[in-house]
Design a protein around this motif. Structure first.
Motif, short mmCIF file in Angstrom:
data_model
loop_
_atom_site.label_atom_id
_atom_site.label_comp_id
_atom_site.label_asym_id
_atom_site.label_seq_id
_atom_site.Cartn_x
_atom_site.Cartn_y
_atom_site.Cartn_z
N SER A 1 0.85 -1.19 0.00
CA SER A 1 0.00 0.00 0.00
C SER A 1 0.88 1.24 0.00
O SER A 1 1.86 1.29 0.74
CB SER A 1 -0.88 0.04 1.25
N GLY A 2 0.55 2.20 -0.84
CA GLY A 2 1.31 3.43 -0.89
C GLY A 2 2.52 3.36 -1.80
O GLY A 2 3.27 4.33 -1.92
N SER A 3 2.72 2.23 -2.50
CA SER A 3 3.91 2.11 -3.35
C SER A 3 3.76 2.84 -4.68
O SER A 3 4.73 3.01 -5.41
CB SER A 3 4.23 0.63 -3.60
N GLY A 4 2.53 3.26 -5.01
CA GLY A 4 2.34 4.05 -6.23
C GLY A 4 1.52 3.38 -7.32
O GLY A 4 1.39 3.95 -8.42
N LYS A 5 0.94 2.22 -7.04
CA LYS A 5 0.20 1.48 -8.07
C LYS A 5 -0.95 2.30 -8.65
O LYS A 5 -1.06 2.45 -9.87
CB LYS A 5 -0.36 0.16 -7.48
N SER A 6 -1.80 2.82 -7.77
CA SER A 6 -2.96 3.58 -8.27
C SER A 6 -2.51 4.83 -9.00
O SER A 6 -3.08 5.19 -10.04
CB SER A 6 -3.88 3.98 -7.11
N THR A 7 -1.51 5.48 -8.48
CA THR A 7 -1.03 6.71 -9.12
C THR A 7 -0.54 6.40 -10.53
O THR A 7 -0.86 7.12 -11.49
CB THR A 7 0.09 7.35 -8.28
N LEU A 8 0.20 5.31 -10.69
CA LEU A 8 0.69 4.94 -12.02
C LEU A 8 -0.48 4.63 -12.96
O LEU A 8 -0.53 5.13 -14.10
CB LEU A 8 1.64 3.74 -11.90
N1 LIG Z 1 -4.15 12.75 -4.44
C1 LIG Z 1 -3.13 12.55 -3.62
N2 LIG Z 1 -2.69 13.52 -2.78
C2 LIG Z 1 -1.65 13.33 -1.96
N3 LIG Z 1 -0.94 12.19 -1.89
C3 LIG Z 1 -1.32 11.19 -2.68
C4 LIG Z 1 -2.42 11.30 -3.58
N4 LIG Z 1 -2.56 10.13 -4.25
C5 LIG Z 1 -1.59 9.32 -3.77
N5 LIG Z 1 -0.85 9.94 -2.84
C6 LIG Z 1 0.33 9.37 -2.14
O1 LIG Z 1 1.16 8.79 -3.11
C7 LIG Z 1 1.68 7.56 -2.65
C8 LIG Z 1 1.26 6.43 -3.58
O2 LIG Z 1 -0.13 6.21 -3.42
P1 LIG Z 1 -0.95 5.19 -4.31
O3 LIG Z 1 -0.61 5.40 -5.73
O4 LIG Z 1 -2.37 5.33 -3.93
O5 LIG Z 1 -0.37 3.79 -3.83
P2 LIG Z 1 -0.99 2.33 -3.92
O6 LIG Z 1 -2.09 2.36 -4.94
O7 LIG Z 1 0.15 1.46 -4.31
O8 LIG Z 1 -1.50 2.01 -2.56
C9 LIG Z 1 1.19 7.40 -1.23
O9 LIG Z 1 2.17 7.91 -0.38
C10 LIG Z 1 -0.05 8.25 -1.22
O10 LIG Z 1 -0.32 8.71 0.10
#
Ligand SMILES: Nc1ncnc2c1ncn2[C@@H]1O[C@H](COP(=O)(O)OP(=O)(O)O)[C@@H](O)[C@H]1O
Ligand SMILES: [Mg+2]
Length: 287
Positions: free
Chosen positions: A39-46
């Motif tokens: 969790s928090g590794s960046g999967k959703s962001t990517l």
């Molecule tokens: N909209 C946002 N605003 C601030 N921080 C974010 C946002 N989206 C993601 N993050 C941060 O970016 C990092 C990666 O999150 P995320 O991509 O959701 O990881 P995963 O999907 O692997 O759990 C985390 O530290 C998260 O807190």
């Protein structure tokens, strides 16, 4: 042939958090690739960047292209992005459907990217579009639920409806962000089976993030692992070792191998896998 998904040197910072750090990946057309990481590794962001929903840092020279067309470059979504998005289906962990609309209508929404805006808003779908939506619902096994409201479907059925919507949309690339995270093992397998079937039979490229690594191993030949926003593994799923996964997930690693999952799938306990070097650059290169 152009990559189905090409991400080059992508970085994304939220406040002080570097969510993606110089990420480069290339997915070939017809591949089915798992994206794993704690969790928090960046999967959703990517995945949200690849879906064209987020702009990367403007300071970098990162770029994303889908099937050879540039979705964003240097932190700016291109003018083409709307058209490119219609070739990318997106399935999220939840909230995929409009609950008060019929399932069929939710699937028909897949046409909106390809319709003149006003006609789309008025829900003037053609008979042919409705037939195609019904075929898609058949394909994912929920044709019987077509006339129910979205909110009445189970979690697994909602995911299948979202996949049907991608089919109607004509997506050639399917991005799924933890599509099975909220599902019981049997519904999870059904959803993964459908993704696998679309990949094999229709040649749809699938990039799916999975929290439960067993599914990556069982369904995807290739896995990409993220840690702290960096790609730390990209190679054959079968070369992932328990040691690497334990390191990757740290304190979360106890959730990884759900008791009973393999038994329920009719498979033996996971065998210890061949050791690869720490973070496995060699295995990645050999792939
Ligand atoms: N909209 C946002 N605003 C601030 N921080 C974010 C946002 N989206 C993601 N993050 C941060 O970016 C990092 C990666 O999150 P995320 O991509 O959701 O990881 P995963 O999907 O692997 O759990 C985390 O530290 C998260 O807190
Ligand atoms: Mg996530």
């Amino acid at each position: 042939m152009a990559c189905a998904v090409s991400v080059e040197k992508l970085s994304k910072t939220f406040g002080g958090t570097r969510a993606l750090d110089n990420v480069s990946i290339a997915v070939e057309p017809g591949e089915m690739v798992a994206l794993i990481g704690a969790s928090g590794s960046g999967k959703s962001t990517l995945l949200r960047h690849i879906a064209g929903l987020v702009e990367a840092d403007k300071t970098g020279d990162g770029a994303i292209s889908i099937l050879g067309r540039t979705m964003q470059a240097n932190g700016r979504i291109t003018a083409d992005a709307r058209a490119i998005r219609s070739s990318v289906g997106v399935v999220f962990q939840q909230f995929n459907l409009v609950g008060r609309l019929k399932v069929l209508t939710n699937v028909l929404i897949g046409n909106l990217g390809n319709m003149p805006r006003l006609k789309g808003c008025l829900s003037l779908f053609t008979g042919e579009q409705k037939k195609a939506a019904m075929r898609a619902l058949h394909r994912v096994g929920i044709a019987q639920q077509a006339m129910q409201r979205g909110s009445t479907l189970s979690g697994g059925q909602q995911q299948r409806a979202a996949i049907a919507r991608s089919l109607v949309q004509g997506a050639r690339v399917l991005i799924a962000d933890e599509p099975i995270a909220s599902l019981d093992p049997s519904s999870a397998r059904k959803v993964m089976d459908i993704l696998g079937d679309l990949n094999r039979r229709d040649g749809i490229t699938v990039l799916v993030s999975l929290h439960q690594v067993e599914y990556a191993l069982n369904y995807c030949r290739r896995t990409i692992a993220l840690r702290n926003g960096q790609v730390v593994y990209d190679g054959p799923s079968e070369a992932l070792t328990p040691e690497f996964l334990g390191e990757l997930y740290g304190a979360e690693s106890e959730e990884l191998f759900l008791p009973g999952l393999d038994a329920a799938a009719g498979k033996a306990e996971p065998k210890p896998r061949r050791a690869v070097a720490s973070l496995a650059p060699a295995a990645a290169a050999a792939y």
